[in-house]
Design an enzyme around this catalytic site. Structure first.
Site, PDB file in Angstrom:
ATOM      1  N   ASP A  67       0.848  -1.199  -0.158  1.00 48.47           N
ATOM      2  CA  ASP A  67       0.165  -0.429  -0.116  1.00 48.47           C
ATOM      3  C   ASP A  67       0.791   1.884   0.188  1.00 48.47           C
ATOM      4  O   ASP A  67       1.784   1.564   0.317  1.00 48.47           O
ATOM      5  CB  ASP A  67      -0.740   0.163   1.431  1.00 48.47           C
ATOM      6  CG  ASP A  67      -0.192  -0.174   2.560  1.00 48.47           C
ATOM      7  OD1 ASP A  67       1.044  -0.338   2.733  1.00 48.47           O
ATOM      8  OD2 ASP A  67      -1.121  -0.746   4.372  1.00 48.47           O
ATOM      9  N   ASN A 136      -7.457  -2.839  14.084  1.00 46.56           N
ATOM     10  CA  ASN A 136      -9.142  -2.803  13.249  1.00 46.56           C
ATOM     11  C   ASN A 136      -9.195  -4.041  12.902  1.00 46.56           C
ATOM     12  O   ASN A 136      -9.815  -4.141  12.726  1.00 46.56           O
ATOM     13  CB  ASN A 136     -10.089  -1.758  13.166  1.00 46.56           C
ATOM     14  CG  ASN A 136      -8.469  -0.900  12.124  1.00 46.56           C
ATOM     15  OD1 ASN A 136      -8.032  -1.844  11.181  1.00 46.56           O
ATOM     16  ND2 ASN A 136      -9.488   0.017  11.309  1.00 46.56           N
ATOM     17  N   HIS A 138      -7.190  -4.694  10.259  1.00 44.48           N
ATOM     18  CA  HIS A 138      -6.844  -4.599   8.553  1.00 44.48           C
ATOM     19  C   HIS A 138      -5.780  -4.728   8.872  1.00 44.48           C
ATOM     20  O   HIS A 138      -4.787  -4.925   8.848  1.00 44.48           O
ATOM     21  CB  HIS A 138      -6.646  -2.557   8.253  1.00 44.48           C
ATOM     22  CG  HIS A 138      -5.602  -2.056   9.109  1.00 44.48           C
ATOM     23  ND1 HIS A 138      -5.987  -1.074   9.100  1.00 44.48           N
ATOM     24  CD2 HIS A 138      -4.790  -2.401   8.551  1.00 44.48           C
ATOM     25  CE1 HIS A 138      -4.627   0.146   9.513  1.00 44.48           C
ATOM     26  NE2 HIS A 138      -3.913  -0.251   8.707  1.00 44.48           N
ATOM     27  N   GLU A 143      -9.110  -1.141   5.176  1.00 42.99           N
ATOM     28  CA  GLU A 143     -10.483  -1.354   6.752  1.00 42.99           C
ATOM     29  C   GLU A 143     -10.970  -2.695   6.833  1.00 42.99           C
ATOM     30  O   GLU A 143     -11.835  -3.056   6.027  1.00 42.99           O
ATOM     31  CB  GLU A 143     -10.661   0.335   6.314  1.00 42.99           C
ATOM     32  CG  GLU A 143      -8.984   1.184   6.114  1.00 42.99           C
ATOM     33  CD  GLU A 143      -8.804   1.266   7.981  1.00 42.99           C
ATOM     34  OE1 GLU A 143      -8.501   0.327   8.529  1.00 42.99           O
ATOM     35  OE2 GLU A 143      -8.449   2.387   7.476  1.00 42.99           O
TER      36      GLU A 143
HETATM   37  C1  GLP Z   1      -0.455   0.326   8.121  1.00 44.73           C
HETATM   38  C2  GLP Z   1      -0.073  -0.647   7.434  1.00 44.73           C
HETATM   39  C3  GLP Z   1      -0.639  -1.824   7.885  1.00 44.73           C
HETATM   40  C4  GLP Z   1       0.644  -2.075   8.821  1.00 44.73           C
HETATM   41  C5  GLP Z   1      -0.501  -1.114  10.185  1.00 44.73           C
HETATM   42  C6  GLP Z   1       0.105  -2.244  11.571  1.00 44.73           C
HETATM   43  O1  GLP Z   1      -1.325   0.996   8.645  1.00 44.73           O
HETATM   44  N1  GLP Z   1      -0.865  -0.099   6.477  1.00 44.73           N
HETATM   45  O2  GLP Z   1       0.526  -2.665   6.711  1.00 44.73           O
HETATM   46  O3  GLP Z   1       0.143  -3.829   9.314  1.00 44.73           O
HETATM   47  O4  GLP Z   1      -0.130  -0.197   9.708  1.00 44.73           O
HETATM   48  O5  GLP Z   1       1.488  -1.556  11.811  1.00 44.73           O
HETATM   49  P1  GLP Z   1       1.798  -1.579  12.480  1.00 44.73           P
HETATM   50  O6  GLP Z   1       2.874  -2.556  12.375  1.00 44.73           O
HETATM   51  O7  GLP Z   1       3.311   0.072  12.631  1.00 44.73           O
HETATM   52  O8  GLP Z   1       1.138  -1.802  14.407  1.00 44.73           O
END
Ligand code: GLP
Length: 241
Positions: A67, A136, A138, A143
């Site tokens: 993404d 959440n 995702h 989402e």
């Molecule tokens: C972002 C990314 C995800 C990632 C998520 C969790 O929103 N788009 O790909 O898995 O955050 O992030 P973290 O690893 O900092 O908890």
């Protein structure tokens, strides 16, 4: 599903890096689906170390990232392109042209998603898809929703995600409101999926995603239907499983 419980974040990172490097060693021209966020930082650091020791060769690897924020330049220090360059690509011998991240500055984001789908169709299926997980549920930026989106698409980020990611920006106001993300179908078509989770704050969503009902309201829950998932988490993140 295979589950590896590790002592802490560092051990989780080493295990994730072990699995990624095994993939690269077994299939030097593999297609890696890569993720951003704080979770994979330690694993990328480990891969860079092994590369520097001469144990890994990325010269034939192709990569497809999950993404990117809409509106952030690749040089913006919070863009996912910048993240990938600074955490991994700039430190190993991957060929720049073989790395793919959606272009956050594309004039028409929907058109950019179509282009990205083409890239995925040409390179895919992904051999190993690395995933983190939002609070959440995702994955990528898919989402919670009423439907599972299939391919790369533009998403409006939820307030929870904006707040969660605000820590990386000067303020929540600066977090982009939209992103482009690989769809659930593409993730599900990956031959192998590697989910990395760390920290007590992920324990609740990990439990929901892997033991609750499969629903687009918890996007990661779809992974219960994937035939080859490896979940690597520290004991805090897996404490409720
Ligand atoms: C972002 C990314 C995800 C990632 C998520 C969790 O929103 N788009 O790909 O898995 O955050 O992030 P973290 O690893 O900092 O908890």
């Amino acid at each position: 599903m295979r589950i590896y419980v590790t002592e802490d974040y560092n051990a989780m990172s080493r295990r994730v890096a072990n699995i990624l490097s095994a993939q690269v060693i077994l299939k030097p021209d593999c297609v890696l689906g890569l993720a951003t966020g704080s979770t994979p930082v330690g694993a990328y650091k480990q891969l860079v170390e092994w590369y520097k020791k001469g144990d890994l060769d990325f010269s034939q690897v192709r990569s497809i990232n999950l993404d990117e924020y809409v509106g952030l330049a690749p040089t913006h220090d919070q863009s996912y392109r910048y993240f990938m360059q600074s955490n991994l690509f700039d430190h190993v011998n991957i060929v720049p042209a073989n790395t793919n991240v959606p272009n956050g500055l594309a004039e028409d984001a929907a058109e950019e998603c179509r282009r990205y789908n083409e890239v995925i169709h040409t390179l895919g299926p992904i051999d190993l898809q690395l995933l983190g997980m939002g609070h959440n549920g995702h994955i990528g930026f898919n989402e919670p929703s009423d439907v599972f989106e299939l391919e790369t698409h533009v998403v409006n980020l939820t307030e929870t995600t904006i707040q969660a990611n605000a820590r990386f920006f000067a303020s929540a106001d600066e977090v982009p409101r939209q992103a482009m993300t690989m769809g659930i179908q593409t993730i599900m078509q990956a031959k192998k999926v590697l989910v990395a989770v760390s920290g007590k704050d992920k324990a609740e969503i990990v439990k929901k995603a892997f033991t609750g009902p499969v629903t687009p309201n918890v996007p990661a829950s779809i992974l219960q239907m994937h035939p080859d998932v490896i979940l690597v988490g520290d004991k805090a993140a897996l404490s409720l499983l």
